[in-house]
Design a protein around this motif. Sequence first.
Motif, mmCIF file in Angstrom:
data_model
loop_
_atom_site.group_PDB
_atom_site.id
_atom_site.type_symbol
_atom_site.label_atom_id
_atom_site.label_comp_id
_atom_site.label_asym_id
_atom_site.label_seq_id
_atom_site.Cartn_x
_atom_site.Cartn_y
_atom_site.Cartn_z
ATOM 1 N N LEU A 23 -4.277 -3.687 6.409
ATOM 2 C CA LEU A 23 -2.889 -3.665 7.088
ATOM 3 C C LEU A 23 -2.889 -4.956 8.117
ATOM 4 O O LEU A 23 -1.952 -5.556 8.513
ATOM 5 N N VAL A 24 -4.073 -5.287 8.701
ATOM 6 C CA VAL A 24 -4.090 -6.323 9.776
ATOM 7 C C VAL A 24 -3.994 -7.629 8.864
ATOM 8 O O VAL A 24 -3.168 -8.563 9.445
ATOM 9 N N ARG A 25 -4.474 -7.589 7.548
ATOM 10 C CA ARG A 25 -4.333 -9.006 6.986
ATOM 11 C C ARG A 25 -2.768 -8.957 6.566
ATOM 12 O O ARG A 25 -1.807 -10.049 6.826
ATOM 13 N N GLY A 26 -1.946 -7.711 6.542
ATOM 14 C CA GLY A 26 -0.589 -7.587 6.112
ATOM 15 C C GLY A 26 0.386 -8.029 7.311
ATOM 16 O O GLY A 26 1.055 -9.005 7.211
ATOM 17 N N THR A 27 -0.231 -7.759 8.573
ATOM 18 C CA THR A 27 0.848 -8.170 9.785
ATOM 19 C C THR A 27 0.523 -9.726 10.082
ATOM 20 O O THR A 27 1.335 -10.270 10.759
ATOM 21 N N MET A 89 1.515 -0.357 4.500
ATOM 22 C CA MET A 89 1.576 -1.501 3.588
ATOM 23 C C MET A 89 2.723 -1.624 2.707
ATOM 24 O O MET A 89 3.309 -2.753 2.459
ATOM 25 N N ASP A 90 3.374 -0.422 2.186
ATOM 26 C CA ASP A 90 4.492 -0.669 1.294
ATOM 27 C C ASP A 90 5.594 -1.100 2.414
ATOM 28 O O ASP A 90 6.441 -2.161 1.956
ATOM 29 N N HIS A 91 5.613 -0.813 3.588
ATOM 30 C CA HIS A 91 6.941 -1.208 4.537
ATOM 31 C C HIS A 91 6.475 -2.831 4.626
ATOM 32 O O HIS A 91 7.613 -3.644 4.809
ATOM 33 N N LEU A 92 5.443 -2.940 4.798
ATOM 34 C CA LEU A 92 5.071 -4.449 5.382
ATOM 35 C C LEU A 92 5.417 -5.410 4.322
ATOM 36 O O LEU A 92 5.963 -6.382 4.425
ATOM 37 N N GLU A 93 4.803 -4.905 3.125
ATOM 38 C CA GLU A 93 5.113 -5.984 1.967
ATOM 39 C C GLU A 93 6.720 -5.946 1.738
ATOM 40 O O GLU A 93 7.302 -7.016 1.358
ATOM 41 N N ALA A 94 7.358 -4.720 1.648
ATOM 42 C CA ALA A 94 8.743 -4.959 1.765
ATOM 43 C C ALA A 94 9.493 -5.976 2.643
ATOM 44 O O ALA A 94 10.402 -6.720 2.304
ATOM 45 N N VAL A 95 9.044 -5.847 3.885
ATOM 46 C CA VAL A 95 9.699 -6.909 4.864
ATOM 47 C C VAL A 95 9.577 -8.162 4.277
ATOM 48 O O VAL A 95 10.534 -9.165 4.273
#
Lengths: 208, 208, 208
Positions: A23-27, A89-95
């Motif tokens: 998740l840190v990689r994602g943000t 993660m799903d929401h981060l990817e959606a953004v």
Amino acid sequence: MRFKLRPSDDAFYEFFSKAAANLVRGTELLNELALPGADVQSISERLVEVEHDSDAITHELYKKINTSFITPFDREDIYRLGSLLDDVMDHLEAVGSLLYLYGLTKLPSLPREVHEIVDVLDQQAKLTAAAMPRLKTMKDLSEYWVECNRLENEGDRAYRMLLVRLFSGEYDALTVLKMKEVADELEAACDAFEHVANTVETIAVKES
Amino acid sequence: MRFKLRPSDDAFYEFFSKAAANLVRGTELLNELALPGADVQSISERLVEVEHDSDAITHELYKKINTSFITPFDREDIYRLGSLLDDVMDHLEAVGSLLYLYGLTKLPSLPREVHEIVDVLDQQAKLTAAAMPRLKTMKDLSEYWVECNRLENEGDRAYRMLLVRLFSGEYDALTVLKMKEVADELEAACDAFEHVANTVETIAVKES
Amino acid sequence: MRFKLRPSDDAFYEFFSKAAANLVRGTELLNELALPGADVQSISERLVEVEHDSDAITHELYKKINTSFITPFDREDIYRLGSLLDDVMDHLEAVGSLLYLYGLTKLPSLPREVHEIVDVLDQQAKLTAAAMPRLKTMKDLSEYWVECNRLENEGDRAYRMLLVRLFSGEYDALTVLKMKEVADELEAACDAFEHVANTVETIAVKES
């Protein structure tokens, strides 16, 4: 030789720690994406990869639950925590995908409030990653969930101000609608981090 | 005479099977509704009837839970599964009602992606209906939830492309807003099927 | 001296009763807010205060759960019920803040359906407040959850008609978008009351 009562414990904590590190990689990728001049397509593709990683971790976790005789805490709670980390993660990817698909990064700049919410998400991700290893001892977790909830309130405030800006007449109707979708995913990501924190709290309450 | 340990088992499986069969009726009606020249009012009214059927099944199930001394698996899980099957129907009915209320079926044609999502829902409904009777043995369920999740991903992709189309400038702002409501209900229905599958997975994990 | 098996029971019921009484204050403020000529800023600020009160009650409840050896029913259910009551307040407060932030109260009048949904919320709040003390005996609760669900259906119908009106061309696109946000929060509040009722039902099923 001492009998090892819970031989599989560490594996579970490692899954949670890996999922949160992802998740840190994602943000961090979202932070890059929000910068003017970013290579949006490439970053959004890397976000998709990180999301696939998260899926793989979650599935490994589920397999582990299914094949473990003893688990460090309730099976369903492990299950839920894994699934909630995956939701973030799903929401981060959606953004990332929506910013790319709607061509919003072609705007001269994104509204200031988008950067603020991405910043909140980044802090939530780092907090969550730092808290996961502490599940093992169940110690010093309350600061994490209190702070994670506080951040969610901060994100919520920024989200509201973002909508006020979007509805102010500064943008045309279609841009408003597109940006609104992105805003909703950003806010859902903040919420999803809070759900993770609430689940950790529930587990800690039970185990204490 | 053999003592029958779980005399009420079959009744519960029948409730789930009936509820899922009703969802198949629901997605079939949606398929009809999306065809050009459909009698929208009559189909949307039949959807409302199917939804009332689902409500009745759900209430019967709850009554059964309350009056059963022994249940085939955790009361709360039976409760949750029944309520999640009901949620799917609520979203299917909402799609029909909104298409009718907003007069969207008067458009020359619905966006291609709407048909794609309805098709995904139809597959999810049939999969779910086929899986419910297998709850009795808890066998061969993993294919069901894996496939149901895969279909939800497919629906999600179609939903995103639908939004890209809606925001492309092809439609006026009010039509975009109406269609967006329908799109959200379609996507919520896909999600709701996934929640059913996830709950079946959780139950199977517990019972295994 | 009789040994008191569950010394902390009453405290828990008092938390739920106080939280629900707060919701009645919330819906009453919404009623005031929807009147023409209301002092929107002051009412919206009072709503924020009532929401802070709710947060405080919820945190006290959590602390009580953490420090109680025996609880009147499952810790997690107490936790969930407290958190769901808090969710309702979040949505009530959001309605007030959005009406104020978006300047919607400057419209000659709010759509009739907004008043209808606020009225539904007010009834749900009063029902919930009357039901909470009955958790102690677990008696006469089924009327509450049946009626609360019926009201949610009524609210849902009004919400749909509100959207039909918003999308009819009577308002400009930005006003539609703003009003849609308010409508969504109103509907989420109705739903949240239903979630409270469903949780009470689940608890009653377990305890019976």
